[in-house]
Design a protein around this motif. Structure first.
Motif: not given
Ligand SMILES: Cc1cc2nc3c(=O)[nH]c(=O)nc-3n(C[C@H](O)[C@H](O)[C@H](O)COP(=O)(O)OP(=O)(O)OC[C@H]3O[C@@H](n4cnc5c(N)ncnc54)[C@H](O)[C@@H]3O)c2cc1C
Length: 547
Positions: A486-490, A526-531
């Motif tokens: 997920k983007l948050e992991d990074y 999807q990953r950008f929006d979910e973050y």
């Protein structure tokens, strides 16, 4: 994502010597130490690695000077030993730093008593750091003009250490080193319980939180490193222990840098506990609190914020007091504190020991890790190695180290190459750190991969995400080797970008979406929006088998 896919397949199809459930610091060092012994090791975490308590610490690598008040000299001595070894073994990441402790008038101890304690602390630390010294009010003002000396009586300067990057990155590097030695590790894999097999091993029921698939993992020894969820997982596996956890919540607020001097400012808060203002790149991290809670899943409350802000404002002469509007990011975690089951309510959590306890159930080939500190990690790794020997997995500790940065020869050859590629001359505006230094600190021996990339294409030295210090040469390595789901992991754990930049600024950063495309391919949007819609943050606060 290929790395995670491969490791999931291995987790499902191989039989492990040891499976570790929980990839916080305790699980990560267990994996690293056992993999270095040549054992077949698996590691799973229901969230991201370091996705729970180990991402919320104060980033201090310290002997715990405050535990001396409870006469825990054994604990302090052990933590200092571990701190010293971490300083020696991770010289780019674990750095000595001066603490400037200001003592308020009417504090319960005279400054001379505190000075004597810091000397004792220094001795317990085998004199590894610079010596402590007493400071007059005038000296305090000269060193740090911001401190409100009107309410103070004296100060003490002493040394400890801190993590230059952040705790979660430190944890991930142990996971990476375990994987480099053959460990099959996967994040976002929850254990929903474990049962004994007929041959005396374990079968773990696992759920892939990303794909939703359920599968089982087989192992000879099961190591429960679930931190605050150790008791919950033991209940799911039918394990009884002498110890259990109580929880103490602690928060930090990250605000724009309040001081240009590179020191930790230490104060005694209104509740007489030590609290700190800690440098974090071009920000300051202020905290922490220590409040008993029943549920390990916590959030920062307005009372927490006001406590931290009012205490820091009272102790500093700031041009304008810090307010909630100044908060860039927040950290909130629970300390899992080990107590004996018989110790009923166990009283004031502030007085409880921060020691770790490793309980071995020889008959069931099961190990539970209770309590501990990030600083304690080398002790935990070594003790887990001893524990699995007792459970029949080969000889005790292996000769040589299972941790640490590569040796002098590798370091020298890296720096020579980086210098030839011009990376010494690319200097971060906010910290003054050269790119060659930053890449080695974050990736150690694996930074050679980035030099290879720059050699092929010099434009990869350019920044990728505006204001975040990330260079184009890093992103392919990150995508292939750091299991970023997920983007948050990074943004939060492999780096600390999320702690330094407000979300509104981050969202507009040129290059962030491009980074997502590299990291997530077709799932980038999807990953950008979910973050940015907050779903990832909410998911990370979900309780897995909470108490
Ligand atoms: C506010 C605060 C400040 C601190 N400051 C410091 C400091 O400055 N220095 C220091 O040395 N220490 C500090 N500590 C202590 C230190 O952070 C903790 O002791 C340490 O991070 C705990 O690590 P852990 O591996 O036990 O737990 P965790 O990091 O919580 O790891 C446990 C992991 O298990 C996973 N898990 C749980 N259940 C399951 C399941 N069923 N299946 C799969 N995975 C599961 C979780 O997702 C989690 O990632 C601080 C703690 C707090 C809260």
């Amino acid at each position: 994502m290929q790395l995670r896919k491969n490791n999931l397949e291995r987790l499902e199809n191989e039989r492990f010597d040891a499976l570790i459930v929980g990839g916080g610091i305790n699980g990560a060092v267990s994996a690293a130490s056992l993999a270095a012994r040549g054992l077949k090791v698996g590691l799973i975490d229901a969230r991201d690695f370091a996705g729970f308590t180990s991402q919320h610490s104060s980033n201090l690598v310290w002997g715990g000077i405050k535990y001396m008040e409870g006469y825990e000299f054994g604990l302090v001595s052990g933590l200092c030993r571990s701190r010293n070894e971490l300083l020696r073994s991770f010289p780019s990441t674990v750095k000595e730093i001066r603490f400037l402790m200001t003592i308020n008038k009417q504090f319960r101890f005279h400054p001379w008593v505190i000075l004597a304690s810091t000397w004792l602390y220094w001795l317990l630390g085998r004199g590894r750091t610079r010596i402590p010294r007493l400071l007059s009010l005038r000296q305090i003002k000269r060193l740090e003009p911001l401190i409100n000396t009107f309410i103070s009586t004296a100060g003490i300067e002493y040394s400890d250490a801190f993590l230059h990057d952040n705790d979660a990155r430190f944890v991930f590097n142990f996971v990476r080193s375990a994987m480099d030695r053959g460990c099959a590790a996967a994040n976002y894999v929850e254990s929903t319980g474990a049962a004994r097999t007929q041959d005396g091993g374990w079968k773990i029921a696992a759920r892939d939180q990303v794909g939703g698939r359920e599968f089982s993992i087989e192992t000879r020894v099961l190591i429960n490193a679930c931190g605050a969820f150790v008791d919950a997982h033991n209940r799911l596996s039918g394990i009884e222990t002498e110890h259990r956890h109580l929880f103490s919540k602690g928060i930090h607020l990250i605000v724009p840098r309040i001081s240009e001097t590179h020191r930790v400012l230490a104060f005694f808060a209104d509740d007489e506990r030590l609290f700190f203002a800690i440098p974090m790149a071009n920000r300051t991290c202020i905290g922490t609190t220590d409040t008993q809670v029943d549920d390990p899943v916590t959030r920062v409350s307005d009372d927490d914020r006001d406590f931290v802000l009012s205490n820091i404002n009272a102790r500093l002469d700031l041009a304008s007091p810090l307010s909630r509007q100044d908060i860039i990011a927040e950290r909130c975690g629970v300390r899992p504190l080990a107590v004996r089951r018989a110790q009923a309510g166990a009283g004031d959590v502030q007085q409880l020991s921060r020691r770790h306890v490793i309980e071995i159930d020889v008959d069931r080939r099961h190990v539970s890790i209770f309590g501990g500190k990030l600083t304690d990690c080398l002790n935990v790794g070594a003790e887990i190695s001893d524990a699995v020997s007792k459970l029949g997995l080969g000889p005790g500790r292996v000769a040589g180290k299972w941790y640490g940065e590569p040796g002098a020869a590798e370091r020298k050859s890296y720096y020579a190459r980086a210098s030839a590629l011009g990376l010494d001359d690319i200097v971060a505006g906010d910290t003054g750190e050269a790119l060659s230094v930053r890449l080695w600190r974050r990736y150690a021996g694996n930074a050679q991969a980035m030099l290879d990339a720059i050699e092929r294409d010099p434009s990869l030295r350019e920044p990728l995400i505006e204001n975040a210090g990330i260079r184009r040469c890093e992103i392919d390595y990150l995508a292939n080797n750091e299991m970023i789901v997920k983007l948050e992991d990074y943004l939060r754990r492999r780096s600390k970008i999320e702690l330094l930049l407000p979300r509104s600024v981050l969202r507009q950063s040129a290059g962030l979406f491009e980074a997502c495309e590299k990291l997530f391919g077709d799932e980038a949007k999807q990953r950008f929006d979910e973050y940015f819609d907050g779903e990832t943050a909410a998911a990370n606060n979900t309780s897995f088998g909470s108490e």
